[in-house]
Design a protein around this motif. Structure first.
Motif, mmCIF file in Angstrom:
data_model
loop_
_atom_site.group_PDB
_atom_site.id
_atom_site.type_symbol
_atom_site.label_atom_id
_atom_site.label_comp_id
_atom_site.label_asym_id
_atom_site.label_seq_id
_atom_site.Cartn_x
_atom_site.Cartn_y
_atom_site.Cartn_z
ATOM 1 N N HIS A 1 0.837 -1.199 0.000
ATOM 2 C CA HIS A 1 0.000 0.000 0.000
ATOM 3 C C HIS A 1 0.872 1.249 0.000
ATOM 4 N N GLU A 2 0.271 2.334 -0.506
ATOM 5 C CA GLU A 2 0.868 3.649 -0.364
ATOM 6 C C GLU A 2 0.015 4.445 0.617
ATOM 7 N N VAL A 3 0.661 4.983 1.644
ATOM 8 C CA VAL A 3 -0.090 5.713 2.679
ATOM 9 C C VAL A 3 0.534 7.094 2.864
ATOM 10 N N PRO A 4 -0.301 8.080 3.217
ATOM 11 C CA PRO A 4 0.226 9.435 3.418
ATOM 12 C C PRO A 4 1.157 9.513 4.618
ATOM 13 N N ILE A 5 2.113 10.403 4.526
ATOM 14 C CA ILE A 5 3.014 10.682 5.641
ATOM 15 C C ILE A 5 2.538 11.960 6.325
ATOM 16 N N ARG A 6 2.424 11.886 7.643
ATOM 17 C CA ARG A 6 1.953 13.049 8.402
ATOM 18 C C ARG A 6 3.054 13.480 9.365
ATOM 19 N N PHE A 7 3.210 14.809 9.504
ATOM 20 C CA PHE A 7 4.262 15.361 10.362
ATOM 21 C C PHE A 7 3.632 15.999 11.603
ATOM 22 N N ILE A 8 4.216 15.749 12.737
ATOM 23 C CA ILE A 8 3.881 16.466 13.961
ATOM 24 C C ILE A 8 5.089 17.312 14.314
ATOM 25 N N LEU A 9 4.872 18.654 14.278
ATOM 26 C CA LEU A 9 5.987 19.593 14.364
ATOM 27 C C LEU A 9 5.784 20.560 15.518
ATOM 28 N N PRO A 10 6.867 21.190 15.957
ATOM 29 C CA PRO A 10 6.732 22.259 16.957
ATOM 30 C C PRO A 10 5.903 23.415 16.377
ATOM 31 N N ASN A 11 5.419 24.261 17.254
ATOM 32 C CA ASN A 11 4.600 25.397 16.826
ATOM 33 C C ASN A 11 5.330 26.270 15.818
ATOM 34 N N PHE A 12 4.597 26.664 14.778
ATOM 35 C CA PHE A 12 5.037 27.639 13.771
ATOM 36 C C PHE A 12 6.156 27.118 12.876
ATOM 37 N N ILE A 13 6.390 25.798 12.919
ATOM 38 C CA ILE A 13 7.396 25.176 12.057
ATOM 39 C C ILE A 13 6.666 24.394 10.985
ATOM 40 N N GLN A 14 7.161 24.470 9.756
ATOM 41 C CA GLN A 14 6.546 23.702 8.683
ATOM 42 C C GLN A 14 7.623 22.996 7.863
ATOM 43 N N VAL A 15 7.205 21.913 7.199
ATOM 44 C CA VAL A 15 8.093 21.155 6.320
ATOM 45 C C VAL A 15 7.987 21.730 4.917
ATOM 46 N N GLY B 1 9.402 21.544 0.716
ATOM 47 C CA GLY B 1 9.966 20.626 -0.271
ATOM 48 C C GLY B 1 9.259 19.302 -0.304
ATOM 49 N N GLN B 2 8.153 19.138 0.392
ATOM 50 C CA GLN B 2 7.402 17.887 0.419
ATOM 51 C C GLN B 2 5.959 18.194 0.011
ATOM 52 N N THR B 3 5.539 17.646 -1.121
ATOM 53 C CA THR B 3 4.156 17.831 -1.581
ATOM 54 C C THR B 3 3.454 16.484 -1.543
ATOM 55 N N ASN B 4 2.504 16.371 -0.622
ATOM 56 C CA ASN B 4 1.753 15.107 -0.444
ATOM 57 C C ASN B 4 2.703 13.903 -0.332
ATOM 58 N N PRO B 5 3.604 13.940 0.645
ATOM 59 C CA PRO B 5 4.546 12.815 0.787
ATOM 60 C C PRO B 5 3.831 11.519 1.144
ATOM 61 N N LYS B 6 4.291 10.404 0.563
ATOM 62 C CA LYS B 6 3.690 9.091 0.818
ATOM 63 C C LYS B 6 4.793 8.065 1.061
ATOM 64 N N ALA B 7 4.408 7.057 1.802
ATOM 65 C CA ALA B 7 5.324 5.926 2.053
ATOM 66 C C ALA B 7 4.747 4.666 1.433
ATOM 67 N N LYS B 8 5.618 3.771 0.962
ATOM 68 C CA LYS B 8 5.176 2.496 0.404
ATOM 69 C C LYS B 8 5.437 1.424 1.448
ATOM 70 N N ILE B 9 4.404 0.660 1.789
ATOM 71 C CA ILE B 9 4.532 -0.333 2.859
ATOM 72 C C ILE B 9 4.002 -1.674 2.400
ATOM 73 N N GLY B 10 4.474 -2.715 3.077
ATOM 74 C CA GLY B 10 3.941 -4.060 2.880
ATOM 75 C C GLY B 10 3.439 -4.610 4.178
ATOM 76 N N ILE B 11 2.215 -5.131 4.171
ATOM 77 C CA ILE B 11 1.622 -5.678 5.395
ATOM 78 C C ILE B 11 1.522 -7.178 5.240
ATOM 79 N N ARG B 12 1.985 -7.918 6.296
ATOM 80 C CA ARG B 12 1.929 -9.380 6.296
ATOM 81 C C ARG B 12 1.581 -9.895 7.675
#
Length: 398
Positions: free
Chosen positions: A371-385, A387-398
């Motif tokens: 599956h491809e799932v969205p990557i979510r960031f938890i950041l300190p106040n007023f900080i943003q990421v 260079g990342q537009t809709n970042p996703k990770a590719k995973i395998g579940i077994r």
């Protein structure tokens, strides 16, 4: 004497006087011959009683009488309905009396007689006593609110009436009706005397109205207010700090809600067009569960500075939502780590490291497979990421 009578003028005057007397006699006889007399009887006539209503009470209405009217027939046919049949009890005291029945208001030429000529009148002396006013609340307030002790003005009144009636009075009540009120109310209500069996109307209450204040208290708590940024400034700018002139608000609501609240979510700021420091006044939103928030508006200072960037390498991804015995392999980014670039105010970027950042992927509800799932960031106040537009990770579940 004979010579006096021989005078012509004297004889003429005597003749005129005799003629006038003769005319009067004939005329009176003529009028009397046309005059007719008559009478009529009116049955079951009510008798009014004149008495001091402040001092006495009439225990029973006098019996009805028969009224006979007689006189000129034409006048009898035009008797107005405004005549009164009454007894005057203004000069007598308490007790039983037999008083003469009188008639007034009959037209000229008509007389009246009543039968019986006297009727029984019974008066009772009025007494008074001072009594407290009791407030009865009918209705409810929303769940979680509380009705405090009402305040009534005046708190005591005079109740006046005959002693038997006064002995029956147990309470004087001011009845107030509530209908889902959420705020204290003040109203003016008419007072009512009550016996053990219900309302009593044969007494007088002075004053007969009262002002009633019904305090309705709402559980409340003073908690910190959380100010969120819905949209950070455009590229090249950053929020260094946000300061609310009043960093706490008083929240009103049901008891259970107030007991569990630790902070209050305040306004969300849209700063996408911010290029310099600003002071703004924004309303405090009213969330479900809260009945009222004070103050309703707060003043917020926002410090805007030029943004800088900071790179963090090999920040690990954290998997959430994994079922028991479920294994998740992160296929990309390689090794389950990623490099991210942060943007923010120089003062806020200083000292930030990997432990201050969380990069999450949620696998809740996913079945076996890739599956491809969205990557979510938890950041300190007023900080943003950046260079990342809709970042996703590719995973395998077994």
């Amino acid at each position: 004497m004979d010579k006096w009578l021989e005078k012509d003028l004297v004889l003429r005057m005597i003749s005129l006087l005799l003629a006038v007397l003769l005319w009067i006699t004939v005329t009176e006889h003529s009028f009397s011959s046309f005059s007719t007399k008559g009478s009529t009887i009116i049955h079951d006539v009510s008798v009014q009683v004149k008495y001091d209503k402040e001092q006495f009470e009439l225990l029973s209405q006098p019996s009805k009488v028969e009224l006979k009217l007689y006189g000129d027939k034409q006048a009898l046919n035009n008797v107005p309905g405004t005549y009164r049949v009454f007894v005057d009890a203004q000069e007598v005291g308490a007790g039983e009396h037999r008083l003469p029945v009188q008639v007034e208001g009959l037209p000229f030429g008509v007389k009246g007689e009543v039968e019986p000529k006297r009727v029984k009148v019974e008066l009772a002396q009025k007494v008074q006593k001072e009594m407290p006013v009791q407030v009865d609340i009918i209705g409810n307030v929303p769940e979680g609110l509380h009705i405090d002790k009402p305040v009534v003005t005046p708190s005591k009144v005079l109740v006046r009436g005959t002693e038997p009636n006064l002995d029956q009075v147990k309470t004087v009540k001011a009845v107030v009706y509530l209908s889902d009120h959420t705020k204290s109310m003040e109203t003016v209500v008419r007072l009512q005397a009550y016996s053990e069996k219900g309302p009593i109307h044969k007494v007088k209450i002075t004053p007969d109205v009262a002002s009633v204040k019904v305090p309705i208290s709402i559980p409340h708590k003073k908690v910190p207010i959380s100010i969120e940024v819905k949209q950070l400034p455009a590229k090249g700018y950053a929020v260094e700090r946000i300061h609310a002139r009043q960093d706490q608000v008083t929240v009103y609501g049901p008891k259970e809600y107030i007991e569990n609240i630790q902070y209050y979510i305040g306004p969300q700021l849209d700063l996408k067009d911010a290029r310099k420091d600003m002071t703004i006044s924004v309303p405090v939103p009213l969330h479900n569960g809260a009945l009222r928030v004070e103050p309703k508006e707060i003043e917020i200072y926002v410090k805007i500075v030029s943004a800088e960037q900071k790179r963090l390498d090999n920040v690990p991804l954290t998997v959430t939502g994994r079922k028991e015995k479920q294994k998740v392999d992160i296929l990309s980014p390689s090794g389950g780590n990623m490099n991210i670039t942060l943007s923010g105010a120089p003062r806020n970027l200083l000292g930030i490291n990997q432990s201050d950042i969380k990069v999450l992927i949620d696998v809740s509800g996913l079945s076996e497979g890739v599956h491809e799932v969205p990557i979510r960031f938890i950041l300190p106040n007023f900080i943003q990421v950046v260079g990342q537009t809709n970042p996703k990770a590719k995973i395998g579940i077994r």
